[in-house]
Design a protein around this motif. Structure first.
Motif, mmCIF file in Angstrom:
data_model
loop_
_atom_site.group_PDB
_atom_site.id
_atom_site.type_symbol
_atom_site.label_atom_id
_atom_site.label_comp_id
_atom_site.label_asym_id
_atom_site.label_seq_id
_atom_site.Cartn_x
_atom_site.Cartn_y
_atom_site.Cartn_z
ATOM 1 N N LEU A 54 0.748 -1.208 0.283
ATOM 2 C CA LEU A 54 -0.048 -0.075 -0.152
ATOM 3 C C LEU A 54 0.801 1.306 0.270
ATOM 4 C CD1 LEU A 54 -2.707 -0.944 2.807
ATOM 5 C CD2 LEU A 54 -2.968 -0.761 0.073
ATOM 6 N N PRO A 55 0.485 2.336 -0.742
ATOM 7 C CA PRO A 55 1.082 3.545 -0.751
ATOM 8 C C PRO A 55 0.805 4.282 0.612
ATOM 9 C CG PRO A 55 -0.668 3.824 -2.199
ATOM 10 C CD PRO A 55 -0.634 2.232 -1.612
ATOM 11 N N ASN A 56 1.802 5.343 0.774
ATOM 12 C CA ASN A 56 1.159 5.938 2.217
ATOM 13 C C ASN A 56 -0.120 6.729 2.377
ATOM 14 O OD1 ASN A 56 3.626 5.426 3.595
ATOM 15 N ND2 ASN A 56 4.593 7.432 3.050
ATOM 16 N N ASP A 57 -0.560 7.078 1.227
ATOM 17 C CA ASP A 57 -1.914 7.579 1.647
ATOM 18 C C ASP A 57 -3.172 6.755 1.963
ATOM 19 O OD1 ASP A 57 -1.818 6.444 -1.063
ATOM 20 O OD2 ASP A 57 -3.176 8.052 -2.027
ATOM 21 N N SER A 58 -2.773 5.210 1.182
ATOM 22 C CA SER A 58 -3.730 4.143 1.886
ATOM 23 C C SER A 58 -3.344 3.950 3.175
ATOM 24 C CB SER A 58 -3.262 2.992 0.940
ATOM 25 O OG SER A 58 -3.760 3.158 -0.433
ATOM 26 N N TYR A 59 -2.267 3.995 3.686
ATOM 27 C CA TYR A 59 -1.831 3.846 5.269
ATOM 28 C C TYR A 59 -2.973 4.948 6.127
ATOM 29 C CZ TYR A 59 1.983 0.411 4.865
ATOM 30 O OH TYR A 59 2.589 -0.616 4.711
ATOM 31 N N ASP A 60 -2.828 6.228 5.411
ATOM 32 C CA ASP A 60 -3.536 7.078 6.197
ATOM 33 C C ASP A 60 -4.958 6.822 6.220
ATOM 34 O OD1 ASP A 60 -1.368 9.134 6.975
ATOM 35 O OD2 ASP A 60 -1.608 10.137 4.971
ATOM 36 N N ARG A 61 -5.485 6.578 5.201
ATOM 37 C CA ARG A 61 -6.788 6.151 5.205
ATOM 38 C C ARG A 61 -7.370 4.968 5.933
ATOM 39 N NH1 ARG A 61 -6.576 7.368 -0.424
ATOM 40 N NH2 ARG A 61 -6.644 5.055 -1.029
ATOM 41 N N LEU A 62 -6.570 4.052 5.670
ATOM 42 C CA LEU A 62 -6.466 2.565 6.692
ATOM 43 C C LEU A 62 -6.540 3.010 8.271
ATOM 44 C CD1 LEU A 62 -6.888 -0.414 6.479
ATOM 45 C CD2 LEU A 62 -4.467 -0.519 6.659
ATOM 46 N N VAL A 63 -5.653 3.727 8.909
ATOM 47 C CA VAL A 63 -5.535 4.160 10.025
ATOM 48 C C VAL A 63 -6.842 4.958 10.222
ATOM 49 C CG1 VAL A 63 -4.340 5.313 11.750
ATOM 50 C CG2 VAL A 63 -3.007 3.913 10.058
ATOM 51 N N TYR A 64 -6.976 5.885 9.696
ATOM 52 C CA TYR A 64 -8.486 6.579 9.948
ATOM 53 C C TYR A 64 -9.569 5.779 10.306
ATOM 54 C CZ TYR A 64 -12.210 10.069 9.337
ATOM 55 O OH TYR A 64 -13.476 10.700 9.460
ATOM 56 N N PHE A 65 -9.635 4.875 9.199
ATOM 57 C CA PHE A 65 -10.686 3.862 9.375
ATOM 58 C C PHE A 65 -10.656 2.901 10.624
ATOM 59 C CE2 PHE A 65 -12.181 -0.628 8.225
ATOM 60 C CZ PHE A 65 -13.449 -0.481 8.079
ATOM 61 N N LEU A 66 -9.512 2.614 11.079
ATOM 62 C CA LEU A 66 -9.433 1.950 12.173
ATOM 63 C C LEU A 66 -9.600 2.704 13.299
ATOM 64 C CD1 LEU A 66 -6.106 -0.094 11.490
ATOM 65 C CD2 LEU A 66 -8.613 -1.097 11.728
ATOM 66 N N ASN A 67 -9.280 3.895 13.493
ATOM 67 C CA ASN A 67 -9.641 4.904 14.670
ATOM 68 C C ASN A 67 -11.174 5.102 14.758
ATOM 69 O OD1 ASN A 67 -9.223 6.930 16.425
ATOM 70 N ND2 ASN A 67 -9.773 8.367 15.098
ATOM 71 N N LYS A 68 -12.019 4.921 13.596
ATOM 72 C CA LYS A 68 -13.416 5.041 13.615
ATOM 73 C C LYS A 68 -14.098 3.738 14.048
ATOM 74 C CE LYS A 68 -13.397 9.414 12.673
ATOM 75 N NZ LYS A 68 -13.924 10.375 13.780
ATOM 76 N N ASN A 69 -13.164 2.517 13.918
ATOM 77 C CA ASN A 69 -13.750 1.167 13.834
ATOM 78 C C ASN A 69 -12.680 0.296 14.782
ATOM 79 O OD1 ASN A 69 -16.243 0.969 11.983
ATOM 80 N ND2 ASN A 69 -14.649 2.239 10.927
ATOM 81 N N SER A 70 -12.362 0.808 15.973
ATOM 82 C CA SER A 70 -11.310 0.194 16.649
ATOM 83 C C SER A 70 -11.422 -1.178 17.083
ATOM 84 C CB SER A 70 -10.986 0.930 17.738
ATOM 85 O OG SER A 70 -12.009 1.120 18.757
ATOM 86 N N ASP A 71 -12.789 -1.711 16.982
ATOM 87 C CA ASP A 71 -13.285 -3.106 17.610
ATOM 88 C C ASP A 71 -12.720 -4.012 16.569
ATOM 89 O OD1 ASP A 71 -15.341 -1.602 15.785
ATOM 90 O OD2 ASP A 71 -16.197 -3.504 15.956
ATOM 91 N N ILE A 72 -12.371 -3.575 15.206
ATOM 92 C CA ILE A 72 -11.906 -4.677 14.203
ATOM 93 C C ILE A 72 -10.534 -5.328 14.758
ATOM 94 C CG2 ILE A 72 -10.879 -4.832 12.046
ATOM 95 C CD1 ILE A 72 -12.563 -2.548 11.115
ATOM 96 N N ILE A 73 -9.678 -4.445 15.271
ATOM 97 C CA ILE A 73 -8.684 -4.876 15.773
ATOM 98 C C ILE A 73 -8.665 -5.427 17.430
ATOM 99 C CG2 ILE A 73 -5.998 -4.486 16.571
ATOM 100 C CD1 ILE A 73 -6.696 -4.445 13.467
ATOM 101 N N TYR A 74 -9.277 -4.812 18.149
ATOM 102 C CA TYR A 74 -10.042 -5.468 19.440
ATOM 103 C C TYR A 74 -10.329 -6.896 19.494
ATOM 104 C CZ TYR A 74 -12.031 -5.447 23.930
ATOM 105 O OH TYR A 74 -12.366 -6.008 25.234
ATOM 106 N N ARG A 75 -11.153 -6.993 18.383
ATOM 107 C CA ARG A 75 -11.900 -8.412 18.228
ATOM 108 C C ARG A 75 -11.005 -9.478 17.752
ATOM 109 N NH1 ARG A 75 -17.174 -7.489 15.601
ATOM 110 N NH2 ARG A 75 -17.493 -9.577 16.377
#
Length: 379
Positions: free
Chosen positions: A319-340
């Motif tokens: 992934l390019p860096n802009d995709s990393y930004d979108r991915l982390v933003y997504f995880l910040n709004k949906n932290s239960d993905i990693i939590y579970r």
């Protein structure tokens, strides 16, 4: 000079020692040959494990602290903090290895230090000026896989370079791990900061020459206001699992067989699981039972997992860096993905990444991941 033993183990890392411990407890005459002058050195591991590892080997004073959260940082500074759902621990790797070594020795295994294995031919090992004859030979030499390739079991693996520095710092959280996603600093992998008691282990890996990787790691260390360097370590990280792990009476286990979670480079848990499978396999062969398949097929869930983890790494590392930004933003709004997500089974992130609370949640990067995983030609 010559030596006769039933089991010869090459390498006194945690995986070789666990295998030796198992087989010595079962009554085998076990000899372990380690090229280093001491157990647990050099350190080539970040030392972050789940409670499953502690359940396998037993709890000891090698545990430094419990990790309660992970912070993921994107290239532009977007952050997602994920609380830990299960037990995750920062450990002292030297103490951990020595803990298992004592268990193996107490079970009856004999450990030979400063004993590099030069060659393996059939049932014979050349150790310095000593010829060792063994019924079974177990290669647990680590990611270099020099002997594993020489005996024709493992092909050349895909290996990344890792570099770590142990520093003093006043700005670290003793119960939080930080992960840095940045293709500029760590192409094809990531950086990390892990508390080690009163110290901080800062590291990273990627497709970079040594000096450039060191500069990237020190750039991360500066963010924590490090005051001094206590030590530094480097080593290879295998990424691609091998489905061929034995040839006759010779077996490969652990990093040399690519038995790692390629998503993080962690090999302790998977290595221990396959060490137990190999021990069972040898016991059955020795008892005269007919064993047709290689020992890794005793753990089908783990085989699937390391293959999926390799594909997950292939996806996120491209992934390019802009995709990393979108991915982390997504995880910040949906932290239960990693939590579970189950710590040692990262493929569970796929289910939680798409479906939760009756809603479908997906972004472009997750869609590309699913296409990649479902494509049988994507290797």
């Amino acid at each position: 000079m010559s030596l006769r033993t039933e089991i010869a183990v090459v390498g006194a890392g945690p995986i070789g020692l666990r295998t030796a411990w198992n087989l010595a407890r079962s009554g085998f005459d076990v000899s372990v040959f380690e090229r280093g002058s001491e157990i647990g050195s050099p350190v080539r591991c970040a030392g972050l494990v789940s409670s499953r590892v502690l359940d396998i080997v037993g709890r000891g004073d090698y545990v430094l602290s419990r990790i309660t959260s992970a912070k993921i940082v994107s290239p532009s500074g977007i952050m997602a903090t994920i609380p830990s759902r299960e037990g995750v621990f920062s450990i002292d790797r030297r103490a951990f290895d020595r803990f298992i070594a004592k268990k193996a020795a107490d079970a009856g295994a004999e450990i030979f230090l400063r004993s590099p294995v030069k060659s393996i031919i059939s049932s014979s090992l050349k150790v310095r000026d000593l010829e060792v004859r063994a019924n079974y030979i177990i290669i647990a030499e680590g990611a270099e896989a020099v002997l594993s390739r020489k005996v024709g079991i493992v092909k050349k693996n895909l290996v990344l370079t890792g570099y770590e520095v142990l520093v003093t710092s006043d700005e670290s959280n003793p119960s939080e791990v930080t992960v840095f996603l940045d293709q500029r600093l760590f192409p094809r992998f990531f950086g990390w900061a892990i508390p080690k008691g009163e110290l901080l282990l800062v590291g990273g890996a990627g497709l970079l020459p040594g000096n450039a990787l060191r500069s990237s790691v020190m750039e991360i260390a500066k963010r924590f206001g490090y005051r001094g360097v206590i030590g530094h370590y480097s080593g290879p990280i295998p990424m691609r699992p091998s489905l061929r792990v034995q040839r006759g009476n010779i077996f490969c286990v652990g990093d040399c067989a690519g038995q790692v979670k390629a998503t993080t480079g962690g090999g302790i848990y998977m290595g221990l699981v396959f060490a137990d499978a190999l021990s069972e396999h040898i016991e059955e062969i020795h008892s005269g039972r007919s064993v047709r398949r290689e020992y890794i097929y005793r753990r089908p869930r783990e085989i699937r997992e390391i293959i999926l983890d390799y594909k997950l790494w292939r996806w996120y590392s491209s992934l390019p860096n802009d995709s990393y930004d979108r991915l982390v933003y997504f995880l910040n709004k949906n932290s239960d993905i990693i939590y579970r997500t189950v710590y040692d089974y990262h493929s569970t992130v796929l289910l939680h990444g798409m479906f939760a609370k009756g809603k479908i949640r997906i972004i472009k990067e997750v869609l590309l991941l699913l296409i990649a995983l479902l494509n049988p030609f994507w290797r």
